[in-house]
Design an enzyme around this catalytic site. Sequence first.
Site, PDB file in Angstrom:
ATOM      1  N   TRP A 132       0.880  -1.163   0.000  1.00 41.28           N
ATOM      2  CA  TRP A 132       0.000   0.000   0.000  1.00 41.28           C
ATOM      3  C   TRP A 132       0.925   1.221   0.000  1.00 41.28           C
ATOM      4  O   TRP A 132       1.784   1.344   0.891  1.00 41.28           O
ATOM      5  CB  TRP A 132      -0.836  -0.052   1.281  1.00 41.28           C
ATOM      6  CG  TRP A 132      -1.784   1.078   1.514  1.00 41.28           C
ATOM      7  CD1 TRP A 132      -2.708   1.570   0.652  1.00 41.28           C
ATOM      8  CD2 TRP A 132      -1.928   1.823   2.737  1.00 41.28           C
ATOM      9  NE1 TRP A 132      -3.421   2.583   1.263  1.00 41.28           N
ATOM     10  CE2 TRP A 132      -2.951   2.754   2.539  1.00 41.28           C
ATOM     11  CE3 TRP A 132      -1.295   1.786   3.978  1.00 41.28           C
ATOM     12  CZ2 TRP A 132      -3.360   3.649   3.530  1.00 41.28           C
ATOM     13  CZ3 TRP A 132      -1.684   2.670   4.959  1.00 41.28           C
ATOM     14  CH2 TRP A 132      -2.719   3.590   4.732  1.00 41.28           C
ATOM     15  N   ASP A 216      -0.489  -4.759   9.686  1.00 45.53           N
ATOM     16  CA  ASP A 216      -1.479  -3.841   9.138  1.00 45.53           C
ATOM     17  C   ASP A 216      -2.697  -4.680   8.762  1.00 45.53           C
ATOM     18  O   ASP A 216      -2.616  -5.541   7.880  1.00 45.53           O
ATOM     19  CB  ASP A 216      -0.899  -3.126   7.915  1.00 45.53           C
ATOM     20  CG  ASP A 216      -1.814  -2.016   7.431  1.00 45.53           C
ATOM     21  OD1 ASP A 216      -2.907  -1.839   8.008  1.00 45.53           O
ATOM     22  OD2 ASP A 216      -1.443  -1.326   6.468  1.00 45.53           O
ATOM     23  N   LYS A 262     -13.169  -0.890   5.825  1.00 44.51           N
ATOM     24  CA  LYS A 262     -13.643  -1.773   4.745  1.00 44.51           C
ATOM     25  C   LYS A 262     -14.646  -2.784   5.280  1.00 44.51           C
ATOM     26  O   LYS A 262     -15.695  -2.992   4.691  1.00 44.51           O
ATOM     27  CB  LYS A 262     -12.473  -2.535   4.107  1.00 44.51           C
ATOM     28  CG  LYS A 262     -11.187  -1.761   4.027  1.00 44.51           C
ATOM     29  CD  LYS A 262     -11.002  -1.057   2.724  1.00 44.51           C
ATOM     30  CE  LYS A 262      -9.723  -0.233   2.778  1.00 44.51           C
ATOM     31  NZ  LYS A 262      -9.441   0.494   1.570  1.00 44.51           N
TER      32      LYS A 262
HETATM   33  C1  LIG Z   1      -2.995  -2.135   3.534  1.00 45.10           C
HETATM   34  C2  LIG Z   1      -3.816  -0.974   3.984  1.00 45.10           C
HETATM   35  N1  LIG Z   1      -3.609  -0.452   5.195  1.00 45.10           N
HETATM   36  C3  LIG Z   1      -4.321   0.573   5.655  1.00 45.10           C
HETATM   37  C4  LIG Z   1      -5.294   1.158   4.894  1.00 45.10           C
HETATM   38  C5  LIG Z   1      -6.003   2.339   5.489  1.00 45.10           C
HETATM   39  O1  LIG Z   1      -7.329   2.260   5.559  1.00 45.10           O
HETATM   40  P1  LIG Z   1      -8.200   3.391   6.285  1.00 45.10           P
HETATM   41  O2  LIG Z   1      -7.300   4.452   6.746  1.00 45.10           O
HETATM   42  O3  LIG Z   1      -9.139   3.854   5.243  1.00 45.10           O
HETATM   43  O4  LIG Z   1      -8.864   2.667   7.393  1.00 45.10           O
HETATM   44  C6  LIG Z   1      -5.550   0.672   3.606  1.00 45.10           C
HETATM   45  C7  LIG Z   1      -6.553   1.305   2.759  1.00 45.10           C
HETATM   46  O5  LIG Z   1      -6.602   1.229   1.581  1.00 45.10           O
HETATM   47  C8  LIG Z   1      -4.796  -0.433   3.151  1.00 45.10           C
HETATM   48  O6  LIG Z   1      -4.999  -0.960   1.942  1.00 45.10           O
END
Ligand SMILES: Cc1ncc(COP(=O)(O)O)c(C=O)c1O
Length: 412
Positions: A132, A216, A262
């Site tokens: 990411w 993560d 998500k």
């Molecule tokens: C691997 C990963 N970590 C963290 C996030 C962060 O998600 P959020 O900040 O929207 O909860 C994402 C979002 O795309 C992700 O793909």
Amino acid sequence: MAFTNLGDLPVLPQPESFALTAAYNEDTFPNKVNLGQGVYRDNNCQPWVLPSIREAEQTLHNQQVNHEYLPIAGHAQFLTKARDLLFSPAIASQDNITSIQAVAGTGANHLAAIFCARNLRPKNVFISDPTWDNHHLIWEIAAPNVTRKLYPYYDPCTRGLNFDGMLSELEKSAEENDVVILHACAHNPTGIDPTQDQWKKIADAVRRKKLIVIFDCAYQGFASGAADADAWAIRYFYTTLFTESSSSTGPAGMFVCQSLSKNFGLYGERIGALHLITPPLLPTQGAKAHLVRLVRAEISCPSLFGARLVHTVLDDTELVSKWHEDVKTMAHRIKGVRALLKSELETLGAQGDWGHIEQQIGMFSFTGLSSAQVQQLREKHHIYMLSNGRMSLSGLDEGNVAYVAQAIKDVL
Ligand SMILES: Cc1ncc(COP(=O)(O)O)c(C=O)c1O
């Protein structure tokens, strides 16, 4: 470089997935397709509010709740439920898990990076190649003194995990107290996770080399359709490295960055948590106080609505089982479009082997398309996806999958 004039600041590119969505929104072509952003869409490619969340909204509305500040550490009952979702109540009764509310998964990653840099002072942080993209930016900004290093993850020849490369890089280059970021499940962008056997080998290396793991966890439920199954790696690391029966000579700590964006469909509510696991019997109050201090400086205290919604769902037996069904619905729809896309490509005789589209898991497919092919998809066919070939499958439905398959065949 010091700037004396704000006008001298260079213009920076927008993060790709947000830039893609902006371009997609401006595109007037009727059959345009957005496969860029990692957000779930329903059968008609529309945003989906989970029915369990709709009910929780109604419950909160009926309760006529107030809008007071939360404590700096966040909504306590939400945090317990969120922790139990990751660790299961059986093992989460351990008192060496310190949980604090965060601004979604991104905020949890940021908090972990700042906390590590200030208090654990690792020399290096090891990040999967690819990952990411925000992992790099977060560590660049939050922990500029920690060197970012890549470990191999994806093997383009097998379109699978380069497990030997990953492990040997960690064995060779990681030093005691270095950080390694691991995706707990449904790896973004590749859709490829280690097997349980491979996770055990990674945990063994982490223990021997005393590495600080940051899990993560942004897609719990999306890999298998079941939240418990998707937390397997986190639970394994916890029980083998941080319970009283495990060795006391392991790593200094472990973090889990939990996004509920998500799996609860709460993207804009920015709800998440950071869990810090410390070796058994160590006092945890100091670590918690330092986390609280960082939150106080950054946001004073976290936001309330998302925490209330998630807590309302997880605190009600009926709503929890509805939520598990909602997660299954999302995971199964994505699995379904994987099969559809593969079969369309095969029916059209698109050159190559498309088995990986069905084998990969989670929200994404790492298609193997080159950045030139991705650009052609956009320019010729109004199909938007990341230049590294990552496709967010939830942008596909029965109505557009044939169009996308035909377009892919055209750019090969
Ligand atoms: C691997 C990963 N970590 C963290 C996030 C962060 O998600 P959020 O900040 O929207 O909860 C994402 C979002 O795309 C992700 O793909």
